[in-house]
Design a protein around this motif. Structure first.
Motif, mmCIF file in Angstrom:
data_model
loop_
_atom_site.group_PDB
_atom_site.id
_atom_site.type_symbol
_atom_site.label_atom_id
_atom_site.label_comp_id
_atom_site.label_asym_id
_atom_site.label_seq_id
_atom_site.Cartn_x
_atom_site.Cartn_y
_atom_site.Cartn_z
ATOM 1 N N MET A 90 0.842 -1.196 0.000
ATOM 2 C CA MET A 90 0.000 0.000 0.000
ATOM 3 C C MET A 90 0.879 1.249 0.000
ATOM 4 N N VAL A 99 -4.689 8.686 6.555
ATOM 5 C CA VAL A 99 -5.002 7.277 6.307
ATOM 6 C C VAL A 99 -4.654 6.492 7.557
ATOM 7 N N GLU A 100 -5.615 5.770 8.081
ATOM 8 C CA GLU A 100 -5.379 4.935 9.256
ATOM 9 C C GLU A 100 -5.546 3.471 8.877
ATOM 10 N N VAL A 101 -4.711 2.628 9.433
ATOM 11 C CA VAL A 101 -4.776 1.185 9.211
ATOM 12 C C VAL A 101 -4.973 0.517 10.566
ATOM 13 N N ALA A 106 -1.187 5.793 9.346
ATOM 14 C CA ALA A 106 -0.118 5.281 8.487
ATOM 15 C C ALA A 106 0.763 6.441 8.048
ATOM 16 N N GLN A 121 -8.046 -6.163 6.750
ATOM 17 C CA GLN A 121 -7.327 -4.964 7.162
ATOM 18 C C GLN A 121 -8.265 -3.772 7.062
ATOM 19 N N LEU A 123 -9.103 0.005 6.782
ATOM 20 C CA LEU A 123 -8.529 1.249 6.281
ATOM 21 C C LEU A 123 -9.517 2.387 6.493
ATOM 22 N N SER A 124 -9.053 3.468 7.130
ATOM 23 C CA SER A 124 -9.889 4.659 7.319
ATOM 24 C C SER A 124 -9.322 5.779 6.468
ATOM 25 N N LEU A 125 -10.168 6.411 5.674
ATOM 26 C CA LEU A 125 -9.745 7.479 4.775
ATOM 27 C C LEU A 125 -10.354 8.798 5.219
ATOM 28 N N CYS A 132 -12.708 -2.206 4.394
ATOM 29 C CA CYS A 132 -12.002 -3.420 4.776
ATOM 30 C C CYS A 132 -11.383 -4.029 3.537
#
Length: 497
Positions: A90, A99-101, A106, A121, A123-125, A132
């Motif tokens: 990624m 961006v959070e994982v 991240a 996994q 992922l927050s945007l 996911c």
């Protein structure tokens, strides 16, 4: 091969023949609630997915594709590249978007191994949209089954199996951890069967002590004690659901085997056999392959086995489940995206049932004007999953040590009451906290002076308590001092609609 070779409208139905799973992104949370559960399905290998505000298109099965669209998502692409080992690299976008994982910001390029993608996994945007990243081994399909929700492969597979077996007369064995929805699956099988107009008769085998089991299952003949109709007679032409089958008293197991083999049984005190055409569905969260359980009975019960997946194996479904659970519980709360991301990354030892309880707590905190965190909602939150900057073996998350085993006779009434209250009146959780088996706790509850058996509580008392608790079974159980699962079953019998 391009990303459009495998879309939601692709004719490919059997991905097993493709040899590799498809890379997928599922919308777990979105400011537009109708978008939750939409998916983008990639290819089987080698492609690069560029994810931004305008691409790719996400859709529900049979629907139209739309990009994420939200203003908090960058126009610059976040790049996901799958390699020959099915790992996914990624690369962050050249933008200020956070961006959070798995709940952590991240700061550089990350790599997910094939196993990490398999575990999902999160992922927050832009702290607004939660996705996911996961594998799909089945294509999404419109295959609604009563009470069972989910868009991932595991949920689709369970629904396919239920539809496959529902109209047969095969006995069904449902296996899975507590809280995974085994009783819901049993009710779905019955609802889709040719017996749907007849009742589903349910009993918890762990709640039947050996003296009570024979009379409850097979009844008592007229003239022998007080005559009564047994569950097999009640379920004649219908469906009999035996929950917690692994806790069946040993003396009863050969009797159950006889009924399964020919439908014949003998009520207590009767001079001749009777016959029941009940269709049997059994469920267990135990290992039934051990010597303690009658293996001949197990082989008969396992006419068709459905394994209910734990919630941690279907993180992509958490957004859909949250929406449905909020609807079922009449909760209007707007959950923050950051909280949903935490919920999606949690391992859920109590599975969907625990998620339902947590959402109730979250709604109470939100109603007070505060913003809840995972640590406030669960007793021992799992450390967040860590994404690796390079391929590395995944370490198992730390788990809480089980309570030391204790002798039931050493427990005081106060300890039992305290454990039940501290664990939302859930017998499985309370037994674990006390360090005893579930059957042992059932015996303690039967003799407890301050804990009531649900079947002995007057209907008016239950109705009043349910009204006072707005239909919240766990709160009602605490008010009435009775196990929540037994109360839920009693309430369904009293209010079948």
């Amino acid at each position: 091969m391009t990303n459009t070779d495998f879309t939601l409208t692709s004719p490919l139905g059997d991905l097993a023949s493709a040899g590799k799973p498809l890379l997928a992104l599922t919308i777990v949370w979105h400011p537009e609630r109708a978008r939750i559960g939409e998916q983008f399905i990639g290819a089987t290998g080698g492609d690069i997915v560029e994810l931004n505000r305008f691409a790719p298109a996400f859709m529900h099965p049979g629907g139209s594709g739309l990009p994420l669209g939200h203003g908090g998502v960058s126009r610059q692409p976040l790049r996901l590249a799958r390699d020959e080992h099915d790992g996914v690299a990624m690369t962050l976008p050249a933008s200020a978007m956070v961006v959070e994982v798995n709940g952590q910001v991240a700061t550089g390029s990350l790599y997910f191994s094939a196993a990490e993608v398999a575990s999902g996994q999160v992922l927050s945007l832009g702290r607004a949209v939660v996705l996911c990243l996961h594998w799909m081994t089945r294509l999404p399909t419109l295959d609604a089954v009563p009470g069972l929700h989910g868009v991932g492969s595991a949920g689709i597979g369970v629904r396919e199996q239920i539809r496959m077996v529902a109209r047969t007369s095969l006995p069904v064995l449902l296996l899975g951890e507590t809280g995974t929805g085994k009783e819901i699956a049993a009710r779905a099988i019955h609802a889709l069967s040719d017996r749907a107009e007849a009742p589903l008769v349910a009993v918890n085998m762990a709640a039947l002590g050996e003296p009570l089991a024979a009379t409850s299952l097979f009844g008592v003949a007229e003239g022998a004690q007080a005559s009564r109709e047994g569950l097999f007679a009640q379920a004649d032409g219908a469906t009999l659901f035996l929950d917690e089958i692994g806790s069946t008293p040993a003396a009863m197991q050969p009797m159950l085997l006889r009924v399964l083999e020919g439908g014949d049984y003998r009520p207590v005190g009767a001079a001749r056999d009777r016959h029941s055409s009940a269709r049997l569905i059994a469920a267990s969260d135990q290992d039934l392959d051990g010597a303690a359980f009658n293996q001949a009975l197990l082989h008969r019960l396992a006419g068709f086995v459905i394994r209910m997946p734990p919630l941690r194996a279907r993180r992509e479904d958490i957004g859909v489940l949250i929406v449905e659970l909020l609807r079922e519980q009449g909760i209007e709360a707007a959950l923050p995206a950051a909280l949903v991301a935490e919920l999606a990354a949690y391992d859920w030892p109590g599975n969907v049932r625990q998620l339902a309880h947590v959402l109730q707590r979250a709604a109470l905190i939100l109603g007070s004007g505060a913003t809840p965190t995972l640590a406030q909602l669960v007793r021992s939150p799992r450390p967040q999953m860590q994404a690796q900057p390079a391929p590395a073996p995944t370490q198992a998350p730390a788990t809480e040590a089980p309570a030391a085993r204790r002798r039931p006779s050493a427990l005081s009434d106060g300890e039992v009451l305290e454990a039940m209250a501290a664990n939302d009146w859930n017998i499985q959780a309370a037994a674990g906290a006390l360090g005893i088996s579930r059957p042992s706790l059932y015996k303690l509850l039967e003799d407890h002076p301050d804990i009531r058996r649900a079947e002995t509580i007057p209907e008016d008392d239950i109705a009043r308590a349910m009204s006072q608790c707005a239909g919240d079974v766990e709160r009602c159980a605490a008010l009435l001092r009775t196990p929540a699962e037994a109360l839920r079953r009693r309430w369904r019998l009293l209010r079948p609609d």
